[in-house]
Structure formats: structure tokens, C-alpha cells
Design a protein around this motif. Structure first.
Motif, PDB file in Angstrom:
ATOM      1  N   LEU A 173      20.828   0.132 -10.462  1.00  0.00           N
ATOM      2  CA  LEU A 173      20.015  -0.770 -10.162  1.00  0.00           C
ATOM      3  C   LEU A 173      21.310  -1.659 -10.890  1.00  0.00           C
ATOM      4  O   LEU A 173      22.629  -1.757 -11.592  1.00  0.00           O
ATOM      5  N   TYR A 174      21.717  -2.916 -10.150  1.00  0.00           N
ATOM      6  CA  TYR A 174      22.535  -3.784  -9.742  1.00  0.00           C
ATOM      7  C   TYR A 174      21.603  -5.117  -9.376  1.00  0.00           C
ATOM      8  O   TYR A 174      20.869  -5.816  -9.164  1.00  0.00           O
ATOM      9  N   GLY A 175      23.005  -6.360 -10.280  1.00  0.00           N
ATOM     10  CA  GLY A 175      22.486  -7.352 -10.109  1.00  0.00           C
ATOM     11  C   GLY A 175      22.954  -8.963  -8.857  1.00  0.00           C
ATOM     12  O   GLY A 175      23.823  -8.267  -8.654  1.00  0.00           O
ATOM     13  N   GLN A 176      22.388  -9.408  -8.139  1.00  0.00           N
ATOM     14  CA  GLN A 176      22.687  -9.675  -7.212  1.00  0.00           C
ATOM     15  C   GLN A 176      23.627 -10.791  -7.519  1.00  0.00           C
ATOM     16  O   GLN A 176      25.370 -10.523  -6.000  1.00  0.00           O
TER      17      GLN A 176
ATOM     18  N   VAL B  28      18.434  -6.543  -8.725  1.00  0.00           N
ATOM     19  CA  VAL B  28      17.842  -7.642  -9.168  1.00  0.00           C
ATOM     20  C   VAL B  28      18.563  -9.114  -8.791  1.00  0.00           C
ATOM     21  O   VAL B  28      19.975 -10.028  -8.728  1.00  0.00           O
ATOM     22  N   PRO B  29      17.551 -10.010  -8.013  1.00  0.00           N
ATOM     23  CA  PRO B  29      17.969 -11.167  -7.604  1.00  0.00           C
ATOM     24  C   PRO B  29      18.367 -12.279  -8.555  1.00  0.00           C
ATOM     25  O   PRO B  29      17.464 -12.096  -9.473  1.00  0.00           O
ATOM     26  N   ALA B  30      19.694 -13.458  -8.770  1.00  0.00           N
ATOM     27  CA  ALA B  30      20.190 -14.123  -8.821  1.00  0.00           C
ATOM     28  C   ALA B  30      20.183 -13.290 -10.227  1.00  0.00           C
ATOM     29  O   ALA B  30      21.073 -14.395 -11.560  1.00  0.00           O
ATOM     30  N   ALA B  31      20.247 -12.618 -11.070  1.00  0.00           N
ATOM     31  CA  ALA B  31      20.863 -12.196 -12.055  1.00  0.00           C
ATOM     32  C   ALA B  31      22.190 -11.112 -12.093  1.00  0.00           C
ATOM     33  O   ALA B  31      23.357 -11.340 -10.841  1.00  0.00           O
TER      34      ALA B  31
END
Length: 323
Positions: free
Chosen positions: A260-263, A293-296
Motif C-alpha cells: 500500500l502506498y500514499g499517492q 491511498v489518495p492524497a496521503a
């Protein structure tokens, strides 16, 4: 499911572990400048779902011992600590969760001791093969053009003193700069020769939408007591880690893996190559899920805890783990 704190003897150091719940063990590995507390929202969720959630202060951090010898902070040494933790709780395997340096630790663990890893669940720092040259060959050239923390942190004593002089101010600025609220790579617009506090932005006043004042105070208290040398010594072993992994130069990750990664994560943008997801897919043979993950940003587990917790629980459930 009360959260307990205990200390184990790993054979080299005494390591503090936050421990919650019962069931199959899930071990959380933090990065810099973090402590076990970076995972406290995940410990609650994972324990409530029927697992044993364990978050150590890795060597050099928090309530865990910090050896004086710089060479004591290799990934191989810390993996030894994690294996001692599994032995202490009588577990043959665990699912390992990692972010930042903790992610690099989990990746190397999958190569050194895959039989102890039920799954690798990694946030923001994708796997990449061992490069043909030591890491310093890359960052030294970049640091000739602009400020780069990887280079700045190498000389013992300099960054240690700067950051320890104002732990609260540094932590606020670095956490803010790494989040989705700022573009961390803007620090590269500064020339070489500056200190880290010279290039980091001023942080907005706490509380933030994703971090309360009480949570921030908990993180600050440990670093006000310990300083940052233990964590900085991890940076000073990047070349040594490279030397110690020659046997794994062509190795692939074969354990079940979830990513998982932040955008807006700066490691995905600036530190993981031109196409980090393609590299990940080519080298992780049992990659089961990739989630953006959007905007993270980099501190995605604090910025978007609901998304991260759902990802973790879905991954663990899919493995059908048994105690």
C-alpha cells in the motif's frame, strides 16, 4: 485486549515491545524518526480482529537499548532482534508490517528468513533489487547539486546535535513535510551545505486533521529523552547493509506480499526509481494486492488509518492464518 509493555532480551540488546491481543502474531516495524507509537491505531484494529499485534521500539529508539557502536545497526542485526521476539513468544512465523526503514527491514527479512514470514505487508517503500553499486555512489552525486538528508546524516555528531537541540520543532516539521499536506521533494530546491532544519518547512500549528497534540506529545517525549543518534545510525549503515546482502543480489521475494502506498508519498516519487510498481511486480513473485491511498503521504498509517486498517485486516483475513 489491554495494551501491555514489556522488555525482552534479544541476546544483544534489551528491546521494548508494545503488545496487544491474542492470536497469530503481527509484528509492526517503524522507521525514522518514529517509535512503536506510530502504529498505535493499527495495534487496536488488528488486536480487535483476533490477532496478536506487537510493535517493538527497534534498536536505537524509544525504550529499547541503543548500542554505542555504529556498526550495530545493520538490518542483519535488527532481524536478529525480530527473530528473538518470535522465539520469545513461541511463534514459528508472523506477518510483518513495515514502513520506511521498517519496510527495508521487512524486505530483507523475506530474503534472510522467509520461513519465519507468513506475509510481508509493506507501506510506501517498494522492494527493489540490490543495486550494482553501494547506495552512497548515488546519493553523493545528488548531494553535490542540492541538499539531501541521506548525505547530511552520514557524519556522526552533526545532525545528531542539530536535531537534539529542538526535538519538538524538528519532529513537527519533518512529520508535516512528509505528509500529504506538503511536497517533501521541495527540500531538494535548497543548496548543499545547509542543515536539515534550514530546508524543512514550518509546520502548521497542532492539532492536525490526522495527528492530535496528545499523540504528538507522546512521540516527542521519547526523543527528548534519547535524542536521534540511534535512528541516524541506521542511515550510517546503508552501505554496510549493501555489502552484507551480496548473496541476495538476484533474489526474489517469494512470501505472500501486500503493498500500500500514499499517492503523495515522497519515497515513491523520489527514492524508488522511475517505475517503482513495475520493479515491485517483477521482483515479488507472490504479490497479492497493490493499493494506492489518495492524497496521503509518507505517514499514511496516521493520515488515513481507516484505509490502512481495512487493508491490513483484508490481507490478514485472506491468508487464513491460525494461531
Amino acid at each position: 485486549m489491554e495494551l501491555t509493555h514489556r522488555t525482552i532480551d534479544t541476546g544483544e540488546i534489551r528491546m521494548h515491545v508494545a503488545d496487544r491481543g491474542e492470536g497469530f502474531p503481527v509484528v509492526f516495524c517503524h522507521g525514522f524518526p518514529h517509535t512503536w507509537f506510530m502504529w498505535h491505531r493499527q495495534l487496536d484494529a488488528v488486536a480487535a480482529a483476533g490477532y496478536r499485534a506487537l510493535a517493538p521500539d527497534l534498536r536505537g529508539y524509544g525504550r529499547t537499548e541503543a548500542p554505542a557502536n555504529v556498526e550495530a545497526y545493520t538490518n542483519a542485526a535488527v532481524i536478529g532482534d525480530l527473530m528473538a521476539l518470535l522465539d520469545d513468544i513461541g511463534a514459528e512465523q508472523a506477518a510483518f508490517v513495515g514502513l520506511d526503514f521498517g519496510a527495508q527491514l521487512v524486505w530483507e527479512l523475506t530474503l534472510r528468513a522467509p520461513e519465519r514470514v507468513a506475509a510481508a505487508i509493506v507501506l510506501n517503500n517498494p522492494f527493489a533489487p540490490r543495486p550494482p553499486r553501494a547506495p552512497s555512489a548515488f546519493w553523493t552525486k545528488a548531494a553535490e547539486r542540492h541538499f539531501l538528508h541521506l548525505s547530511y546524516f552520514q557524519t556522526p555528531g552533526i545532525a545528531d546535535a542539530e536535531l537534539a537541540a529542538d526535538p519538538r520543532g524538528f519532529l513537527a516539521r519533518v512529520y508535516y513535510s512528509l505528509s500529504g499536506d506538503y511536497h517533501y521533494l521541495d527540500t531538494w530546491k535548497n543548496p548543499p551545505g545547509l542543515g536539515y532544519l534550514d530546508v524543512l518547512p514550518q509546520a502548521s500549528a497542532l492539532p492536525w486533521s490526522w495527528l492530535s497534540e496528545a499523540e504528538f506529545d507522546t512521540l516527542v517525549q521519547d526523543f527528548e529523552r534519547t535524542g536521534f543518534t540511534g535512528g541516524l545510525n541506521w542511515y550510517r549503515n546503508l552501505d554496510r547493509n549493501w555489502e552484507l546482502t551480496a548473496a541476495y543480489a538476484d533474489a526474489k521475494v517469494e512470501v505472500p506480499t501486500f503493498f500500500l502506498y500514499g499517492q503523495n508519498d515522497p519515497d515513491m516519487e523520489g527514492f524508488s526509481g522511475r517505475d517503482p510498481l513495475a520493479t515491485l511486480r517483477a521482483n515479488v513473485l507472490d504479490l497479492r494486492e497493490v493499493v494506492e491511498v489518495p492524497a496521503a503521504g509518507h505517514l499514511v498509517q496516521l493520515e488515513r488509518p481507516d484505509a490502512v486498517n481495512a487493508f491490513l485486516l483484508d490481507a490478514l483475513k485472506s491468508l487464513d492464518l491460525r494461531a
